[in-house]
Motif scaffolding. Structure first.
Motif, PDB file in Angstrom:
ATOM      1  N   ALA A 196     -24.495  61.258  56.956  1.00  0.00           N
ATOM      2  CA  ALA A 196     -24.563  62.438  56.091  1.00  0.00           C
ATOM      3  C   ALA A 196     -23.193  63.085  55.941  1.00  0.00           C
ATOM      4  O   ALA A 196     -22.773  63.421  54.826  1.00  0.00           O
ATOM      5  CB  ALA A 196     -25.576  63.434  56.655  1.00  0.00           C
ATOM      6  N   GLU A 197     -22.485  63.232  57.058  1.00  0.00           N
ATOM      7  CA  GLU A 197     -21.152  63.850  57.019  1.00  0.00           C
ATOM      8  C   GLU A 197     -20.168  62.990  56.221  1.00  0.00           C
ATOM      9  O   GLU A 197     -19.412  63.494  55.385  1.00  0.00           O
ATOM     10  CB  GLU A 197     -20.635  64.054  58.440  1.00  0.00           C
ATOM     11  N   ALA A 198     -20.168  61.691  56.473  1.00  0.00           N
ATOM     12  CA  ALA A 198     -19.246  60.799  55.772  1.00  0.00           C
ATOM     13  C   ALA A 198     -19.540  60.747  54.272  1.00  0.00           C
ATOM     14  O   ALA A 198     -18.617  60.721  53.463  1.00  0.00           O
ATOM     15  CB  ALA A 198     -19.302  59.400  56.380  1.00  0.00           C
ATOM     16  N   LEU A 199     -20.810  60.741  53.903  1.00  0.00           N
ATOM     17  CA  LEU A 199     -21.158  60.756  52.476  1.00  0.00           C
ATOM     18  C   LEU A 199     -20.669  62.034  51.810  1.00  0.00           C
ATOM     19  O   LEU A 199     -20.145  61.999  50.698  1.00  0.00           O
ATOM     20  CB  LEU A 199     -22.669  60.601  52.277  1.00  0.00           C
ATOM     21  N   VAL A 243     -24.965  52.321  60.314  1.00  0.00           N
ATOM     22  CA  VAL A 243     -24.447  51.890  59.017  1.00  0.00           C
ATOM     23  C   VAL A 243     -22.983  51.506  59.217  1.00  0.00           C
ATOM     24  O   VAL A 243     -22.175  52.307  59.686  1.00  0.00           O
ATOM     25  CB  VAL A 243     -24.582  53.003  57.967  1.00  0.00           C
ATOM     26  N   GLU A 244     -22.656  50.287  58.869  1.00  0.00           N
ATOM     27  CA  GLU A 244     -21.302  49.755  59.044  1.00  0.00           C
ATOM     28  C   GLU A 244     -20.470  49.981  57.776  1.00  0.00           C
ATOM     29  O   GLU A 244     -21.012  50.345  56.731  1.00  0.00           O
ATOM     30  CB  GLU A 244     -21.395  48.283  59.415  1.00  0.00           C
ATOM     31  N   PRO A 245     -19.159  49.761  57.853  1.00  0.00           N
ATOM     32  CA  PRO A 245     -18.288  50.051  56.702  1.00  0.00           C
ATOM     33  C   PRO A 245     -18.731  49.409  55.388  1.00  0.00           C
ATOM     34  O   PRO A 245     -18.707  50.064  54.346  1.00  0.00           O
ATOM     35  CB  PRO A 245     -16.922  49.518  57.146  1.00  0.00           C
ATOM     36  N   CYS A 246     -19.131  48.161  55.426  1.00  0.00           N
ATOM     37  CA  CYS A 246     -19.534  47.476  54.192  1.00  0.00           C
ATOM     38  C   CYS A 246     -20.731  48.162  53.554  1.00  0.00           C
ATOM     39  O   CYS A 246     -20.749  48.425  52.357  1.00  0.00           O
ATOM     40  CB  CYS A 246     -19.827  46.009  54.489  1.00  0.00           C
ATOM     41  N   GLU A 247     -21.758  48.456  54.373  1.00  0.00           N
ATOM     42  CA  GLU A 247     -22.943  49.140  53.849  1.00  0.00           C
ATOM     43  C   GLU A 247     -22.588  50.534  53.338  1.00  0.00           C
ATOM     44  O   GLU A 247     -23.124  50.987  52.327  1.00  0.00           O
ATOM     45  CB  GLU A 247     -24.047  49.263  54.910  1.00  0.00           C
ATOM     46  N   PHE A 248     -21.681  51.209  54.053  1.00  0.00           N
ATOM     47  CA  PHE A 248     -21.272  52.541  53.629  1.00  0.00           C
ATOM     48  C   PHE A 248     -20.643  52.495  52.235  1.00  0.00           C
ATOM     49  O   PHE A 248     -20.942  53.341  51.390  1.00  0.00           O
ATOM     50  CB  PHE A 248     -20.291  53.153  54.638  1.00  0.00           C
ATOM     51  N   GLY A 249     -19.812  51.526  51.993  1.00  0.00           N
ATOM     52  CA  GLY A 249     -19.209  51.382  50.666  1.00  0.00           C
ATOM     53  C   GLY A 249     -20.260  51.170  49.585  1.00  0.00           C
ATOM     54  O   GLY A 249     -20.178  51.765  48.509  1.00  0.00           O
ATOM     55  N   HIS A 250     -21.252  50.349  49.893  1.00  0.00           N
ATOM     56  CA  HIS A 250     -22.343  50.121  48.925  1.00  0.00           C
ATOM     57  C   HIS A 250     -23.151  51.397  48.694  1.00  0.00           C
ATOM     58  O   HIS A 250     -23.558  51.685  47.567  1.00  0.00           O
ATOM     59  CB  HIS A 250     -23.260  48.995  49.397  1.00  0.00           C
ATOM     60  N   LEU A 251     -23.394  52.161  49.768  1.00  0.00           N
ATOM     61  CA  LEU A 251     -24.119  53.425  49.621  1.00  0.00           C
ATOM     62  C   LEU A 251     -23.343  54.413  48.763  1.00  0.00           C
ATOM     63  O   LEU A 251     -23.923  55.073  47.895  1.00  0.00           O
ATOM     64  CB  LEU A 251     -24.409  54.042  50.987  1.00  0.00           C
ATOM     65  N   CYS A 252     -22.052  54.528  48.995  1.00  0.00           N
ATOM     66  CA  CYS A 252     -21.225  55.423  48.177  1.00  0.00           C
ATOM     67  C   CYS A 252     -21.283  55.018  46.708  1.00  0.00           C
ATOM     68  O   CYS A 252     -21.439  55.868  45.828  1.00  0.00           O
ATOM     69  CB  CYS A 252     -19.777  55.410  48.664  1.00  0.00           C
ATOM     70  N   ASP A 253     -21.173  53.736  46.462  1.00  0.00           N
ATOM     71  CA  ASP A 253     -21.243  53.223  45.097  1.00  0.00           C
ATOM     72  C   ASP A 253     -22.587  53.573  44.463  1.00  0.00           C
ATOM     73  O   ASP A 253     -22.647  54.024  43.322  1.00  0.00           O
ATOM     74  CB  ASP A 253     -21.012  51.714  45.108  1.00  0.00           C
ATOM     75  N   ALA A 254     -23.667  53.393  45.221  1.00  0.00           N
ATOM     76  CA  ALA A 254     -25.006  53.685  44.701  1.00  0.00           C
ATOM     77  C   ALA A 254     -25.177  55.176  44.421  1.00  0.00           C
ATOM     78  O   ALA A 254     -25.706  55.553  43.368  1.00  0.00           O
ATOM     79  CB  ALA A 254     -26.071  53.207  45.690  1.00  0.00           C
ATOM     80  N   ALA A 265     -29.400  54.916  44.240  1.00  0.00           N
ATOM     81  CA  ALA A 265     -29.492  55.441  45.603  1.00  0.00           C
ATOM     82  C   ALA A 265     -30.921  55.319  46.132  1.00  0.00           C
ATOM     83  O   ALA A 265     -31.125  54.955  47.293  1.00  0.00           O
ATOM     84  CB  ALA A 265     -29.030  56.893  45.634  1.00  0.00           C
ATOM     85  N   ALA A 266     -31.906  55.598  45.288  1.00  0.00           N
ATOM     86  CA  ALA A 266     -33.303  55.514  45.712  1.00  0.00           C
ATOM     87  C   ALA A 266     -33.651  54.109  46.175  1.00  0.00           C
ATOM     88  O   ALA A 266     -34.423  53.931  47.124  1.00  0.00           O
ATOM     89  CB  ALA A 266     -34.225  55.938  44.575  1.00  0.00           C
ATOM     90  N   GLU A 267     -33.061  53.120  45.538  1.00  0.00           N
ATOM     91  CA  GLU A 267     -33.316  51.734  45.928  1.00  0.00           C
ATOM     92  C   GLU A 267     -32.850  51.486  47.363  1.00  0.00           C
ATOM     93  O   GLU A 267     -33.551  50.842  48.144  1.00  0.00           O
ATOM     94  CB  GLU A 267     -32.601  50.795  44.951  1.00  0.00           C
ATOM     95  N   PHE A 268     -31.694  52.004  47.729  1.00  0.00           N
ATOM     96  CA  PHE A 268     -31.196  51.850  49.097  1.00  0.00           C
ATOM     97  C   PHE A 268     -32.073  52.605  50.095  1.00  0.00           C
ATOM     98  O   PHE A 268     -32.208  52.193  51.242  1.00  0.00           O
ATOM     99  CB  PHE A 268     -29.750  52.350  49.217  1.00  0.00           C
ATOM    100  N   ALA A 269     -32.646  53.723  49.655  1.00  0.00           N
ATOM    101  CA  ALA A 269     -33.505  54.517  50.528  1.00  0.00           C
ATOM    102  C   ALA A 269     -34.924  53.954  50.598  1.00  0.00           C
ATOM    103  O   ALA A 269     -35.748  54.475  51.340  1.00  0.00           O
ATOM    104  CB  ALA A 269     -33.544  55.964  50.035  1.00  0.00           C
ATOM    105  N   SER A 270     -35.199  52.936  49.826  1.00  0.00           N
ATOM    106  CA  SER A 270     -36.547  52.347  49.734  1.00  0.00           C
ATOM    107  C   SER A 270     -37.582  53.391  49.303  1.00  0.00           C
ATOM    108  O   SER A 270     -38.674  53.475  49.834  1.00  0.00           O
ATOM    109  CB  SER A 270     -36.963  51.708  51.065  1.00  0.00           C
ATOM    110  N   LEU A 271     -37.182  54.200  48.329  1.00  0.00           N
ATOM    111  CA  LEU A 271     -38.049  55.248  47.780  1.00  0.00           C
ATOM    112  C   LEU A 271     -38.099  55.129  46.265  1.00  0.00           C
ATOM    113  O   LEU A 271     -37.203  54.548  45.657  1.00  0.00           O
ATOM    114  CB  LEU A 271     -37.494  56.637  48.121  1.00  0.00           C
ATOM    115  N   SER A 272     -39.127  55.724  45.693  1.00  0.00           N
ATOM    116  CA  SER A 272     -39.143  55.837  44.237  1.00  0.00           C
ATOM    117  C   SER A 272     -38.065  56.844  43.840  1.00  0.00           C
ATOM    118  O   SER A 272     -37.626  57.665  44.667  1.00  0.00           O
ATOM    119  CB  SER A 272     -40.506  56.331  43.751  1.00  0.00           C
ATOM    120  N   VAL A 273     -37.658  56.809  42.601  1.00  0.00           N
ATOM    121  CA  VAL A 273     -36.650  57.752  42.128  1.00  0.00           C
ATOM    122  C   VAL A 273     -37.173  59.188  42.261  1.00  0.00           C
ATOM    123  O   VAL A 273     -36.438  60.078  42.706  1.00  0.00           O
ATOM    124  CB  VAL A 273     -36.227  57.450  40.662  1.00  0.00           C
TER     125      VAL A 273
END
Length: 108
Positions: free
Chosen positions: A40-43, A73-84, A92-100
């Motif tokens: 949360a802080e890094a995002l 969450v490792e650096p690679c995943e973090f980069g993908h999360l930031c991008d999403a 972003a919802a897709e990464f969270a496994s939630l509906s929009v």
């Protein structure tokens, strides 16, 4: 395709990814992974606090760690999360496994 436009886009993307990794390493004690609070802080540092709430960050952390059977969450995943997160709630919802709609509901 205009080569200078392609170069500008590549440089902008590279700069953005560098900033994301700087945020990751600033928060990560070991440099290898983020726990839920760390994510949360890094995002917030990487993409701005207005783009992701604490509840959304928790959902993103749970989605990634459960989906990949990891404890952090490792650096690679973090980069993908930031991008999403930068791409919008649908991604972003897709990464969270939630509906929009469920993901957006967490923004309050």
């Amino acid at each position: 395709v205009d080569r200078s436009l392609h170069t500008e886009r590549h440089e902008a993307m590279s700069k953005r990814q560098t900033e994301w990794m700087q945020a990751f390493h600033k928060v990560s004690a070991t440099g290898s992974g983020l726990d839920c609070a760390g994510l949360a802080e890094a995002l917030r540092l990487a993409v701005g606090g207005e783009r992701v709430s604490d509840a959304q960050a928790r959902a993103l952390w749970a989605g990634v760690t459960r989906g990949m059977c990891k404890a952090s969450v490792e650096p690679c995943e973090f980069g993908h999360l930031c991008d999403a997160v930068c791409a919008g709630d649908t991604y972003a919802a897709e990464f969270a496994s939630l509906s929009v709609l469920a993901y957006r509901a967490l923004s309050h």
